[in-house]
Design an enzyme around this catalytic site. Structure first.
Site, PDB file in Angstrom:
ATOM      1  CG  HIS A  24      -1.677   1.259   1.438  1.00 37.05           C
ATOM      2  ND1 HIS A  24      -3.026   1.370   1.186  1.00 37.05           N
ATOM      3  CD2 HIS A  24      -1.288   2.500   1.880  1.00 37.05           C
ATOM      4  CE1 HIS A  24      -3.436   2.604   1.450  1.00 37.05           C
ATOM      5  NE2 HIS A  24      -2.392   3.295   1.877  1.00 37.05           N
ATOM      6  CD  GLU A  25       1.815   3.479   3.698  1.00 38.06           C
ATOM      7  OE1 GLU A  25       2.034   4.552   3.100  1.00 38.06           O
ATOM      8  OE2 GLU A  25       0.809   3.304   4.408  1.00 38.06           O
ATOM      9  CG  HIS A  28       0.541   6.336  -0.760  1.00 38.74           C
ATOM     10  ND1 HIS A  28      -0.555   6.802  -1.451  1.00 38.74           N
ATOM     11  CD2 HIS A  28       0.051   5.740   0.364  1.00 38.74           C
ATOM     12  CE1 HIS A  28      -1.654   6.508  -0.772  1.00 38.74           C
ATOM     13  NE2 HIS A  28      -1.315   5.860   0.327  1.00 38.74           N
TER      14      HIS A  28
END
Length: 453
Positions: A24-25, A28
């Protein structure tokens, strides 16, 4: 050995969730770097740092509390017009010099000012053109939407794996006159559903009619029965109460008389309004139907999940409140109540250590559990509220809309959307999620949900 299998299930689930958080990170971090943004930190977890390593301008690491993660992108908050005069200047050491008002009126104003100051302590002269707030709106959307999109993609591929191989298994009632598979021993009030029969409970109408497992129901009040749905409707509509039931046992026709009148209860799974309807207390024989499919089938299933998840998010505070009441013993915890990563770990452990489940079923349950958590995390992060990713996406879209209207109306560019002004709301939302998270963790420890079967 059972304890070891339990720990194995917990470990598999926790590692899978940590990997999901890390990906998920990355959703980003990667687009932020590709668009020229400066990312100073990439961490999985919160709290004290367990391990970290500096690679270039980014510090990668793990923290002690594995309940999330974060990526620090420099310049998330623009300088406020009320706090800064002209452009930011720097001293001889390269530190930003702010011309901040000497006094601030109000707690929220001070909060916003402090947040800006903390944000701009990381800004160096060479970072001026790399600040996040200066990115075009669509790049902001890509950066902030990358994280939850990764979760949805993880969920998609895991669901696809299951749906294309194992399939979706459902139970369908056998065709023809219904054969009794099981009989309720008593009638339990709807408000007390789930408890065992007690001596004071009335005998079920099915037992009163003399029915047993294996009997085939052929008539109801003189009407020939062709299938289960027909019988169910006749039972529910039997408001007079008295029922004469014809059935066969070992090829021999028999007849029983009973009363189907019981305490009011919901008319269907989708309508929880309590209504006085007929009740017999039989479960028909069923067979398992397996439906498999590929990409389109998976997308269709996820579409249904999306509707269910949006509805669940809308009632999340109420559901968490119900869990809080269950913790203090005011009510039973509902089987469909939300759970934390702690509850997910417990279910994973119970699944792997369950003696009666085939290995394939255990693996499928774990994969679906991990996929479900990823799907929920992805959907939750698209909610348009700060500090969630969806709040930043909404801010970027509002910026695009506002600037677009200004161009159409030949007015001056209104500039960047100042997300700092929404920080008070963000703190309230964050506190709400913290409280709900704590309640769910305590609930999963005190009144945990258990695996059925």
């Amino acid at each position: 050995m059972t304890a070891l299998f339990y720990l194995l299930g917990v470990a598999i689930f926790v590692v899978a969730i940590l990997v999901s958080i890390g990906l998920h990170e990355l959703g980003h971090l990667i687009p932020a770097k590709r668009f020229g943004g400066k990312v100073t930190q990439y961490f999985i977890g919160f709290g004290p740092t367990v391990w970290s390593k500096q690679v270039g301008e980014t510090e990668y690491g793990l923290k002690a509390i594995p309940l999330g993660g974060y990526v620090k992108i420099v310049g998330m908050l623009p300088p406020g017009a009320e706090d800064l005069v002209d452009d930011v200047t720097y001293d001889e050491d390269g530190n930003p010099v702010h011309k901040v008002r000497k006094s601030n009126t109000g707690m929220f104003t001070q909060l916003i000012t402090d947040a800006r100051a903390a944000e701009w302590e990381l800004v160096k002269p060479e970072d001026t053109d790399r600040l996040f707030y200066k990115l075009p709106w669509w790049k902001k959307v890509v950066v902030m939407g990358g994280g939850p999109t990764v979760n949805l993609l993880i969920a998609f591929f895991l669901f696809l794996l299951v749906f294309s191989t194992y399939g979706v298994k459902t139970s369908e009632v056998d065709a023809g006159a219904p054969v009794v598979d099981a009989i309720s021993e008593c009638v339990i009030p709807y408000s007390e559903s789930g408890r065992a029969c007690e001596e004071t409970d009335p005998v079920s109408p099915a037992l009163g009619a003399g029915l047993r497992p294996g009997d085939t129901i052929t008539t109801f009040n003189g009407t020939a029965i062709a299938g289960w749905e027909q019988l169910r409707d006749l039972i529910r509509d039997n408001k007079g109460g008295t029922a004469t039931i014809g059935y066969e046992r070992d090829g021999k026709p028999l007849t029983g008389t009973t009363s189907t009148t019981v305490e009011a209860r919901p008319t269907s799974d989708s309508d929880e309004t309590l209504t006085e309807v007929g009740f017999l207390g039989v479960v028909p024989t069923t067979h398992t139907v397996t439906e498999k499919g590929g990409v389109l089938f998976t997308l269709d299933q996820m579409g249904t999940m999306t509707v269910d998840t949006v509805q669940a998010l809308g009632t999340l505070p109420v559901k968490v409140w119900d869990v809080a009441q269950a913790i203090v013993g005011l009510e039973e915890r509902a089987a469909d109540s939300p759970m934390s990563i702690v509850g997910g770990g417990r279910l994973a452990g119970e699944t792997v250590s369950h003696d009666e489940f085939p290995v394939v079923d255990k693996a499928v349950f774990l994969v679906m559990l991990i996929a479900g958590f990823n799907f929920f995390i992805g959907m939750l992060n698209f909610v348009p509220l700060l500090p969630l990713d969806g709040g930043h996406i909404a801010s970027a879209l509002w910026e695009a809309l506002r600037r677009g209207f200004a161009r159409l109306r030949r007015r001056p560019d209104p500039g960047y959307v100042d997300a700092a002004k929404l920080l008070p709301i963000a703190y309230v939302v964050a506190m709400g999620f913290v409280v709900m998270g704590v309640v769910l963790i305590v609930g999963d420890l005190v009144v945990p949900l258990h695996l059925e079967g």
